[in-house]
Design a protein around this motif. Structure first.
Motif, PDB file in Angstrom:
ATOM      1  N   ILE A  75      30.739 -10.726  24.548  1.00  0.00           N
ATOM      2  CA  ILE A  75      29.849 -10.227  25.324  1.00  0.00           C
ATOM      3  C   ILE A  75      29.916  -8.889  25.506  1.00  0.00           C
ATOM      4  CG2 ILE A  75      28.529 -10.804  27.455  1.00  0.00           C
ATOM      5  CD1 ILE A  75      30.303 -13.285  27.988  1.00  0.00           C
ATOM      6  N   SER A  76      28.503  -8.178  25.260  1.00  0.00           N
ATOM      7  CA  SER A  76      28.477  -6.925  25.574  1.00  0.00           C
ATOM      8  C   SER A  76      27.228  -6.732  26.510  1.00  0.00           C
ATOM      9  CB  SER A  76      28.034  -6.002  24.240  1.00  0.00           C
ATOM     10  OG  SER A  76      27.557  -4.843  24.599  1.00  0.00           O
ATOM     11  N   VAL A  77      27.698  -5.950  27.852  1.00  0.00           N
ATOM     12  CA  VAL A  77      26.705  -5.424  28.753  1.00  0.00           C
ATOM     13  C   VAL A  77      26.543  -4.063  28.566  1.00  0.00           C
ATOM     14  CG1 VAL A  77      26.579  -5.460  31.367  1.00  0.00           C
ATOM     15  CG2 VAL A  77      27.899  -7.204  30.309  1.00  0.00           C
ATOM     16  N   ASP A  78      25.367  -4.006  28.100  1.00  0.00           N
ATOM     17  CA  ASP A  78      24.577  -2.497  27.795  1.00  0.00           C
ATOM     18  C   ASP A  78      24.664  -1.520  28.962  1.00  0.00           C
ATOM     19  OD1 ASP A  78      22.998  -0.460  26.473  1.00  0.00           O
ATOM     20  OD2 ASP A  78      22.386  -1.923  25.379  1.00  0.00           O
ATOM     21  N   GLN A  79      25.328  -0.441  28.622  1.00  0.00           N
ATOM     22  CA  GLN A  79      25.303   0.440  29.784  1.00  0.00           C
ATOM     23  C   GLN A  79      26.356   0.192  30.830  1.00  0.00           C
ATOM     24  OE1 GLN A  79      22.763   3.558  32.614  1.00  0.00           O
ATOM     25  NE2 GLN A  79      21.768   2.740  30.817  1.00  0.00           N
ATOM     26  N   PHE A  80      27.147  -0.904  30.686  1.00  0.00           N
ATOM     27  CA  PHE A  80      28.137  -1.040  31.838  1.00  0.00           C
ATOM     28  C   PHE A  80      29.419  -0.327  31.951  1.00  0.00           C
ATOM     29  CE2 PHE A  80      31.336  -4.661  33.583  1.00  0.00           C
ATOM     30  CZ  PHE A  80      30.958  -4.452  34.935  1.00  0.00           C
ATOM     31  N   SER A  81      29.330   0.746  32.426  1.00  0.00           N
ATOM     32  CA  SER A  81      30.339   1.851  32.506  1.00  0.00           C
ATOM     33  C   SER A  81      31.569   1.464  33.246  1.00  0.00           C
ATOM     34  CB  SER A  81      29.847   3.131  32.961  1.00  0.00           C
ATOM     35  OG  SER A  81      29.744   2.858  34.514  1.00  0.00           O
ATOM     36  N   ALA A  82      32.719   2.118  33.003  1.00  0.00           N
ATOM     37  CA  ALA A  82      33.976   1.852  33.618  1.00  0.00           C
ATOM     38  C   ALA A  82      33.713   2.184  35.196  1.00  0.00           C
ATOM     39  CB  ALA A  82      34.946   2.570  32.987  1.00  0.00           C
ATOM     40  N   ASP A  83      32.880   3.126  35.636  1.00  0.00           N
ATOM     41  CA  ASP A  83      32.362   3.593  36.867  1.00  0.00           C
ATOM     42  C   ASP A  83      31.951   2.397  37.509  1.00  0.00           C
ATOM     43  OD1 ASP A  83      33.707   6.013  36.376  1.00  0.00           O
ATOM     44  OD2 ASP A  83      31.764   6.839  35.381  1.00  0.00           O
TER      45      ASP A  83
ATOM     46  N   LEU B 161      32.084 -18.190  16.432  1.00  0.00           N
ATOM     47  CA  LEU B 161      31.869 -17.142  17.115  1.00  0.00           C
ATOM     48  C   LEU B 161      30.526 -16.992  17.581  1.00  0.00           C
ATOM     49  CD1 LEU B 161      32.720 -14.171  17.791  1.00  0.00           C
ATOM     50  CD2 LEU B 161      31.783 -13.386  15.604  1.00  0.00           C
ATOM     51  N   LEU B 162      30.492 -16.688  18.979  1.00  0.00           N
ATOM     52  CA  LEU B 162      29.323 -16.625  19.800  1.00  0.00           C
ATOM     53  C   LEU B 162      29.360 -15.255  20.107  1.00  0.00           C
ATOM     54  CD1 LEU B 162      26.398 -17.760  21.144  1.00  0.00           C
ATOM     55  CD2 LEU B 162      28.100 -18.515  22.959  1.00  0.00           C
ATOM     56  N   ILE B 163      28.117 -14.537  19.952  1.00  0.00           N
ATOM     57  CA  ILE B 163      27.951 -13.171  20.337  1.00  0.00           C
ATOM     58  C   ILE B 163      26.733 -12.964  21.314  1.00  0.00           C
ATOM     59  CG2 ILE B 163      27.704 -10.613  19.392  1.00  0.00           C
ATOM     60  CD1 ILE B 163      28.844 -11.603  16.925  1.00  0.00           C
ATOM     61  N   LEU B 164      26.885 -12.385  22.500  1.00  0.00           N
ATOM     62  CA  LEU B 164      25.884 -12.194  23.189  1.00  0.00           C
ATOM     63  C   LEU B 164      25.820 -10.910  23.721  1.00  0.00           C
ATOM     64  CD1 LEU B 164      26.693 -15.411  25.585  1.00  0.00           C
ATOM     65  CD2 LEU B 164      24.913 -15.219  23.852  1.00  0.00           C
ATOM     66  N   GLY B 165      24.576  -9.996  23.646  1.00  0.00           N
ATOM     67  CA  GLY B 165      24.312  -8.935  24.078  1.00  0.00           C
ATOM     68  C   GLY B 165      23.496  -8.750  25.227  1.00  0.00           C
ATOM     69  N   ALA B 166      23.931  -8.773  26.472  1.00  0.00           N
ATOM     70  CA  ALA B 166      23.055  -8.417  27.600  1.00  0.00           C
ATOM     71  C   ALA B 166      22.704  -7.272  27.988  1.00  0.00           C
ATOM     72  CB  ALA B 166      24.097  -8.979  28.902  1.00  0.00           C
ATOM     73  N   SER B 167      21.241  -7.076  27.907  1.00  0.00           N
ATOM     74  CA  SER B 167      20.707  -5.698  27.955  1.00  0.00           C
ATOM     75  C   SER B 167      20.088  -5.261  29.110  1.00  0.00           C
ATOM     76  CB  SER B 167      19.504  -5.684  26.747  1.00  0.00           C
ATOM     77  OG  SER B 167      20.113  -6.161  25.620  1.00  0.00           O
ATOM     78  N   ALA B 168      19.941  -5.942  30.280  1.00  0.00           N
ATOM     79  CA  ALA B 168      19.247  -5.638  31.241  1.00  0.00           C
ATOM     80  C   ALA B 168      19.970  -4.565  32.149  1.00  0.00           C
ATOM     81  CB  ALA B 168      18.725  -6.739  32.116  1.00  0.00           C
ATOM     82  N   THR B 169      21.201  -4.516  32.243  1.00  0.00           N
ATOM     83  CA  THR B 169      21.723  -3.206  32.878  1.00  0.00           C
ATOM     84  C   THR B 169      21.221  -2.043  32.298  1.00  0.00           C
ATOM     85  OG1 THR B 169      23.514  -4.625  33.290  1.00  0.00           O
ATOM     86  CG2 THR B 169      24.096  -2.289  33.560  1.00  0.00           C
ATOM     87  N   ASP B 170      21.240  -1.853  30.878  1.00  0.00           N
ATOM     88  CA  ASP B 170      20.760  -0.676  30.406  1.00  0.00           C
ATOM     89  C   ASP B 170      19.386   0.015  30.827  1.00  0.00           C
ATOM     90  OD1 ASP B 170      21.322   1.512  28.216  1.00  0.00           O
ATOM     91  OD2 ASP B 170      19.610   0.594  27.570  1.00  0.00           O
ATOM     92  N   TYR B 171      18.526  -1.241  30.446  1.00  0.00           N
ATOM     93  CA  TYR B 171      17.047  -0.926  30.997  1.00  0.00           C
ATOM     94  C   TYR B 171      17.124  -0.517  32.656  1.00  0.00           C
ATOM     95  CZ  TYR B 171      15.412  -2.602  26.528  1.00  0.00           C
ATOM     96  OH  TYR B 171      15.417  -2.732  25.215  1.00  0.00           O
TER      97      TYR B 171
ATOM     98  N   HIS C 216      28.431   1.540  25.844  1.00  0.00           N
ATOM     99  CA  HIS C 216      28.557   2.940  26.318  1.00  0.00           C
ATOM    100  C   HIS C 216      28.696   2.845  27.924  1.00  0.00           C
ATOM    101  CE1 HIS C 216      24.399   2.501  26.936  1.00  0.00           C
ATOM    102  NE2 HIS C 216      24.026   2.351  25.819  1.00  0.00           N
ATOM    103  N   GLY C 217      28.912   3.853  28.516  1.00  0.00           N
ATOM    104  CA  GLY C 217      28.611   4.068  29.863  1.00  0.00           C
ATOM    105  C   GLY C 217      27.372   4.511  30.279  1.00  0.00           C
ATOM    106  N   GLY C 218      27.215   5.299  31.354  1.00  0.00           N
ATOM    107  CA  GLY C 218      25.900   5.838  31.684  1.00  0.00           C
ATOM    108  C   GLY C 218      26.133   6.983  32.911  1.00  0.00           C
TER     109      GLY C 218
END
Length: 547
Positions: free
Chosen positions: A41-49, A285-295, A340-342
């Motif tokens: 799972i990739s959470v778009d723009q889910f920074s370590a912060d 393999l199941l790949i999921l790209g959760a994009s809403a956090t970036d938007y 990436h972060g943000g």
């Protein structure tokens, strides 16, 4: 917190409450056999912060992952911290300098069309295409991905990639996928000619119905209320206290809300269930790209009520996803990270003890600079192509002598600007070797080299100073962004979980390129190509999952 779900999107919501607990019943011992399903799972723009700020508030899917192996200081170690480069690292084990995905877009003066901007996930040779109206393709990804490694070892392994963005689905899925679906602004689509599974047809109908209905404001828990404050950025725009109320038919509002991630994860869970992923003799393999956090981050920033509600909702949605997978009885392992972060908008940063935060000055872009340099040097015609940071290209019509003159003058002007940290030339970057030292110790030049491809990258690479947002105004769609050399954009969490594993936390830095070899070792698949990452040992004791 729960969203008000219409019946048509009940796949995740209908999971029995008893199955939605953050942690299933523990297994008696650490698993000794390979899992049958990998879920990435990739959470778009889910920074370590953001992870650090919210981890204590998670009670759903994130809470489960926090019982596994936790690496809070993962790094997208390169300088080009954008969506496409970041996603290209996650399942390839390779940095952008090797994947060839050096940015979301780059300039190719040899492109067979008038538009010389090339989108990272397009085929620019398609007649009539532009970088904004394109045919999605994996042709620019130069390396194989984990799914391809798995299929090489076992051709019966299946790979499914579902994301909110085409570039996320393509870059993580790679060149050989069984199902590849992304949101095109109206529906979930795939490559031309692919037959939509029944689940995709049902989901598209459900999403169309949902967008056609108004969304009431989400309930706001006290934790989010404390973050709710309106910022009037211009006469027509206020952010910071939103609760995702949406008018019927507002597609953009749907995309920048928790509803979007819910539909992505529901579609992935539905396809996995229908295909019985992990239930056969082969590892899938199941790949999921959760994009809403970036938007949400781009349009609302990262520190208001909107991001708070988004992350708490995503936490619950992840919990429902895992509950669906639990019901299948499949032994699955999860890896979650970000591309990436943000960085929050400077207006709010300045009120949150960061008075140096600023928007980039207008006129620092390559077009404006090029006109000024051309006039000063007496050069007729275009001189520079690019933006106010990242890759800048010399116009192709320049003579060798004029290129040298333009380079000298460009370095002088950008370096003198108080918002610019560094200007690197092609020669400097190409002379810089890739390193394997801890990524937080890298020089800016080493970071630039990690995302540099001589056939695609610029003649100059511009690094803005820390906390300078490369968006000059607030009149456009984005008010906050990422893409810098700095650690708030480079640092992301990396989390691994599997039922029965003994969890641990490692605060020292690792890289997203370590994810693919780690998962490959977990299922006994050899890495068939040279990569930049290393296997991370997920055994908390004397055992070693990297053997």
């Amino acid at each position: 917190m729960k969203l008000a779900l219409p019946a048509a999107l009940a796949l995740l919501a209908a999971t029995p409450a008893a199955a939605q607990q953050a942690q299933p019943a523990p297994a008696p011992a650490t698993p000794q056999t390979p899992p049958k399903l990998l879920v990435v799972i990739s959470v778009d723009q889910f920074s370590a912060d953001l992870f650090a700020e919210y981890r204590a508030r998670f009670t759903g899917g994130f809470a489960r992952l926090l019982t596994g192996a936790v690496f809070p200081s993962g790094y997208q170690s390169h300088a080009a911290t954008e969506t496409c480069p970041g996603h290209s690292t996650i399942l390839s084990g390779a940095r952008p300098a090797r994947t060839g995905i050096i940015a979301n877009d780059w300039t190719d003066f040899a492109a067979p069309r008038e538009d010389k901007t090339v989108y990272c996930a397009e085929d620019e040779s398609v007649p009539g295409s532009t970088s904004g109206k394109y045919t999605v393709s994996d042709k620019h990804l130069k390396v194989p991905t984990l799914g391809e490694w798995m299929k090489l070892a076992d051709p019966q392994s299946r790979v499914v990639s579902v994301a909110g963005k085409d570039r996320a689905a393509v870059m993580m899925g790679g060149h050989k996928v069984d199902e590849l679906w992304w949101w095109d602004g109206k529906a979930f689509v795939s490559y031309a000619g692919r037959t939509a599974p029944a689940m995709v047809t049902r989901m598209n109908a459900s999403v169309t119905e949902r967008i056609g209905e108004a969304q009431e404001p989400l309930a706001e828990p006290p934790f989010c209320q404390a973050r709710s404050r309106a910022f009037q950025l211009n006469p027509n725009r206020s952010v910071g206290d939103g609760r995702f109320a949406r008018a019927a038919g507002d597609t953009a509002g749907f995309r920048a809300s928790p509803e979007f991630d819910e539909s992505i994860l529901a579609l992935g869970a539905g396809i996995a269930t229908d295909m019985k992923l992990g239930q056969g003799a082969h590892t899938d393999l199941l790949i999921l790209g959760a994009s809403a956090t970036d938007y949400v981050g781009h349009t609302r920033g990262t520190a208001g009520s909107e991001m708070c509600l988004q992350l708490l909702a995503l936490d619950q949605t992840l919990g429902k996803l895992f509950a669906v997978l639990d019901q299948t009885g499949v032994d699955y392992a999860v890896a979650l990270t970000a591309d990436h972060g943000g960085h929050d908008m400077p207006e709010r940063n300045r009120e949150h003890a960061a008075p140096m935060a600023a928007r980039v000055a207008r006129g620092l872009d390559a077009g404006t600079m090029g006109k000024e340099i051309g006039a000063a040097l007496g050069i007729i015609g275009p001189v520079l192509v690019g933006g106010n940071s990242g890759d800048v290209y010399f116009a192709p019509g320049l003579s060798a002598a004029n290129r040298a003159r333009v380079q000298t003058e460009a370095i002088k002007r950008w370096s003198a600007n108080p918002q610019v940290e560094a200007v690197f030339t092609r020669a400097q970057i190409e002379a810089t070797r890739q390193v394997h030292t801890p990524p937080e110790t890298w020089t800016l030049l080493q970071r630039a080299a990690a995302s540099y491809d001589k056939g695609r990258s610029g003649d100059l690479v511009i690094a803005l100073k820390p906390r300078v947002t490369p968006i000059a105004g607030t009149e456009g769609g984005s008010i906050a962004t990422h893409g810098s050399f700095w650690d708030y954009d480079r640092r992301v969490p990396i989390l691994f979980w599997r039922k029965g594993m003994t969890g641990f936390e490692q605060p020292l830095s690792v890289e997203t390129v370590d994810i693919a070899p780690t998962l490959a070792s977990l299922i006994g698949v050899k890495v068939p190509v040279e990569i930049d990452g290393r296997c991370l040992d997920l055994d908390a004791g004397p055992g070693d999952t990297c053997r």
